[in-house]
Design a protein around this motif. Sequence first.
Motif, PDB file in Angstrom:
ATOM      1  N   GLN A 199       0.818  -1.213   0.000  1.00 41.34           N
ATOM      2  CA  GLN A 199       0.000   0.000   0.000  1.00 41.34           C
ATOM      3  C   GLN A 199       0.853   1.265   0.000  1.00 41.34           C
ATOM      4  O   GLN A 199       0.508   2.272  -0.631  1.00 41.34           O
ATOM      5  CB  GLN A 199      -0.919  -0.003   1.224  1.00 41.34           C
ATOM      6  CG  GLN A 199      -1.916   1.154   1.272  1.00 41.34           C
ATOM      7  CD  GLN A 199      -2.961   1.069   0.166  1.00 41.34           C
ATOM      8  OE1 GLN A 199      -3.641   0.071   0.020  1.00 41.34           O
ATOM      9  NE2 GLN A 199      -3.073   2.133  -0.625  1.00 41.34           N
ATOM     10  N   ALA A 207      -5.738   0.882  -3.981  1.00 42.25           N
ATOM     11  CA  ALA A 207      -5.723  -0.077  -2.874  1.00 42.25           C
ATOM     12  C   ALA A 207      -4.810  -1.245  -3.204  1.00 42.25           C
ATOM     13  O   ALA A 207      -4.655  -1.613  -4.374  1.00 42.25           O
ATOM     14  CB  ALA A 207      -7.132  -0.577  -2.593  1.00 42.25           C
ATOM     15  N   ALA A 254     -10.332  -6.668   6.082  1.00 43.42           N
ATOM     16  CA  ALA A 254     -11.260  -5.659   5.560  1.00 43.42           C
ATOM     17  C   ALA A 254     -11.488  -4.541   6.578  1.00 43.42           C
ATOM     18  O   ALA A 254     -11.529  -3.356   6.213  1.00 43.42           O
ATOM     19  CB  ALA A 254     -12.574  -6.318   5.189  1.00 43.42           C
ATOM     20  N   LYS A 257      -8.782  -2.154   6.591  1.00 45.45           N
ATOM     21  CA  LYS A 257      -8.658  -1.468   5.300  1.00 45.45           C
ATOM     22  C   LYS A 257      -7.445  -1.945   4.493  1.00 45.45           C
ATOM     23  O   LYS A 257      -6.962  -1.233   3.605  1.00 45.45           O
ATOM     24  CB  LYS A 257      -8.580   0.058   5.484  1.00 45.45           C
ATOM     25  CG  LYS A 257      -9.739   0.654   6.255  1.00 45.45           C
ATOM     26  CD  LYS A 257     -11.070   0.388   5.566  1.00 45.45           C
ATOM     27  CE  LYS A 257     -12.231   1.030   6.324  1.00 45.45           C
ATOM     28  NZ  LYS A 257     -13.555   0.692   5.745  1.00 45.45           N
ATOM     29  N   LYS A 258      -6.977  -3.161   4.794  1.00 50.86           N
ATOM     30  CA  LYS A 258      -5.918  -3.739   3.967  1.00 50.86           C
ATOM     31  C   LYS A 258      -6.469  -4.199   2.628  1.00 50.86           C
ATOM     32  O   LYS A 258      -5.734  -4.264   1.643  1.00 50.86           O
ATOM     33  CB  LYS A 258      -5.269  -4.921   4.693  1.00 50.86           C
ATOM     34  CG  LYS A 258      -4.399  -4.548   5.874  1.00 50.86           C
ATOM     35  CD  LYS A 258      -3.707  -5.785   6.434  1.00 50.86           C
ATOM     36  CE  LYS A 258      -2.728  -5.420   7.525  1.00 50.86           C
ATOM     37  NZ  LYS A 258      -2.004  -6.620   8.038  1.00 50.86           N
ATOM     38  N   VAL A 260     -10.176  -3.881   0.097  1.00 53.27           N
ATOM     39  CA  VAL A 260     -11.418  -3.135  -0.111  1.00 53.27           C
ATOM     40  C   VAL A 260     -12.185  -3.780  -1.246  1.00 53.27           C
ATOM     41  O   VAL A 260     -11.615  -4.538  -2.048  1.00 53.27           O
ATOM     42  CB  VAL A 260     -11.148  -1.646  -0.439  1.00 53.27           C
ATOM     43  CG1 VAL A 260     -10.400  -0.964   0.688  1.00 53.27           C
ATOM     44  CG2 VAL A 260     -10.390  -1.516  -1.756  1.00 53.27           C
ATOM     45  N   ASP A 264     -15.829   0.129  -3.341  1.00 51.16           N
ATOM     46  CA  ASP A 264     -15.192   1.148  -2.499  1.00 51.16           C
ATOM     47  C   ASP A 264     -14.301   2.072  -3.325  1.00 51.16           C
ATOM     48  O   ASP A 264     -14.058   3.221  -2.949  1.00 51.16           O
ATOM     49  CB  ASP A 264     -14.347   0.489  -1.404  1.00 51.16           C
ATOM     50  CG  ASP A 264     -15.185  -0.233  -0.357  1.00 51.16           C
ATOM     51  OD1 ASP A 264     -16.336   0.197  -0.125  1.00 51.16           O
ATOM     52  OD2 ASP A 264     -14.691  -1.221   0.216  1.00 51.16           O
ATOM     53  N   VAL A 409     -17.649  -4.682   8.338  1.00 51.26           N
ATOM     54  CA  VAL A 409     -16.585  -3.761   7.949  1.00 51.26           C
ATOM     55  C   VAL A 409     -16.841  -2.367   8.526  1.00 51.26           C
ATOM     56  O   VAL A 409     -15.913  -1.662   8.929  1.00 51.26           O
ATOM     57  CB  VAL A 409     -16.472  -3.693   6.413  1.00 51.26           C
ATOM     58  CG1 VAL A 409     -15.338  -2.766   5.999  1.00 51.26           C
ATOM     59  CG2 VAL A 409     -16.240  -5.093   5.833  1.00 51.26           C
ATOM     60  N   SER A 410     -18.111  -1.963   8.602  1.00 49.45           N
ATOM     61  CA  SER A 410     -18.444  -0.637   9.138  1.00 49.45           C
ATOM     62  C   SER A 410     -18.318  -0.567  10.651  1.00 49.45           C
ATOM     63  O   SER A 410     -18.296   0.526  11.226  1.00 49.45           O
ATOM     64  CB  SER A 410     -19.868  -0.257   8.729  1.00 49.45           C
ATOM     65  OG  SER A 410     -20.822  -1.085   9.401  1.00 49.45           O
TER      66      SER A 410
END
Length: 433
Positions: A199, A207, A254, A257-258, A260, A264, A409-410
């Motif tokens: 990243q 991503a 996920a 945030k590794k 997506v 997204d 995820v959220s």
Amino acid sequence: MKKVSVFVIIFMFIFALAGCSNSNGDEADNGVKTSDKPSDSNTADATEVQTENSLEGLTLTVGRWGGNDAETAAFQQMVDEFTASTGVEVQEKVYSDYNTELQAELIGGTAPDVFYVDAYMAPFYIQQGVLLPLDEDEFELDQFYEPLKNAFNKDGNYYAISKDYSTLALYYNKKWVNEDDVPATLEEIWNGEFLTNLQSQLSDGAAAMTYNQDLARNMFYAESGGISVIRDDIYSNLSDAQLVNNLTPLYDAAIAKKIVTPQDLGFGWNGDAFGNEKTALMIEGNWVLGFLEQNFPDVEFGVVETPTFSGEKGTMVFTVGYGINANTKEEAAAKVFIKFATGTKGMATWTTGAGVLPSRMDVTEATNVESDPLKVPHIAGAAYATPWQKGTTMDTINNEYRNYAPSVVSGERTLDEALKKAEDEANSIIEAN
């Protein structure tokens, strides 16, 4: 699911009234002992004699969905070769809303003699009794990759013959990733430092890796260790502790945030995100090869087998076969067609022209498809892949999985809470139908 349920009720009613089972013919065909069957050479000779004496001049209807120009041309070439060899004419029926239109014709008695059967829909069609069982020796199923032939198996009987397939493999952009640096396991990819380091090399808005919140992509590792997403043949089993544990590494990555979703990043699917170089890694099917080569010819990429999970090789396989309408009046011609289309000559014509992978191991070798290094990882996966097929209620189970995965995820729910909610919702719908 409601649409499928309606058809289930209608099928049961009509078949009960009509009594149109083909069991007498099936029992006669399947009752022949292996020792009583002719040798392979005699079988071929007998087929030729039968074709010359009784099939020439017949018309056979074959149902399929539309495809691109290459697929249309390859199918026509294969059909022309079949007609030249047998004298049997083929009338195509091409559908736009395939399963809906085909099911309506099956109910109305106007369905084709032979038609495409998606492995995903096979349990439904088998349950409704609309497919003739097919003998594994007669159709040379020993030459097919095991997961592909078993995708159409129910209680030891085969109801369609695979015509081609696709598997998932790992794609990497050579601008940022060297093949030797790709971790050997999914656990290392998701939870190690590989994606974090990758990243840091990417531009803003890109991503390291995309993923899909879909059992069609996640099922092979979700079921690792022998657990099933379905219990008692129809009910969701998503909250099982082992299944939750299997999915934890994916959703940990996920949440961090590794990884997506392509959505997204503002794209409809992995292929566009990868082609636009907004992701460096994706797990995708071989259908993306032609898409990338045609639309993003300057993107240099490589493909490797899907990394292992829990110490085992795994991936998903998607296949479509030819099945025979149980009420066909041209059973002999239908069998001859499927033997040709899924035989060495017909399958070679179809797969070479359409750019898809042959289901037969001998055709894989004969067409030299393994000379393409981008296809080799997909071919390797055919030997151990999990077919995308799991009974008649997978639509409902997968829909609820997709509905509640985003809440993990959220941060709205933990993974076990989300999967329990998805299981309860799915089973409530299943019980209501």
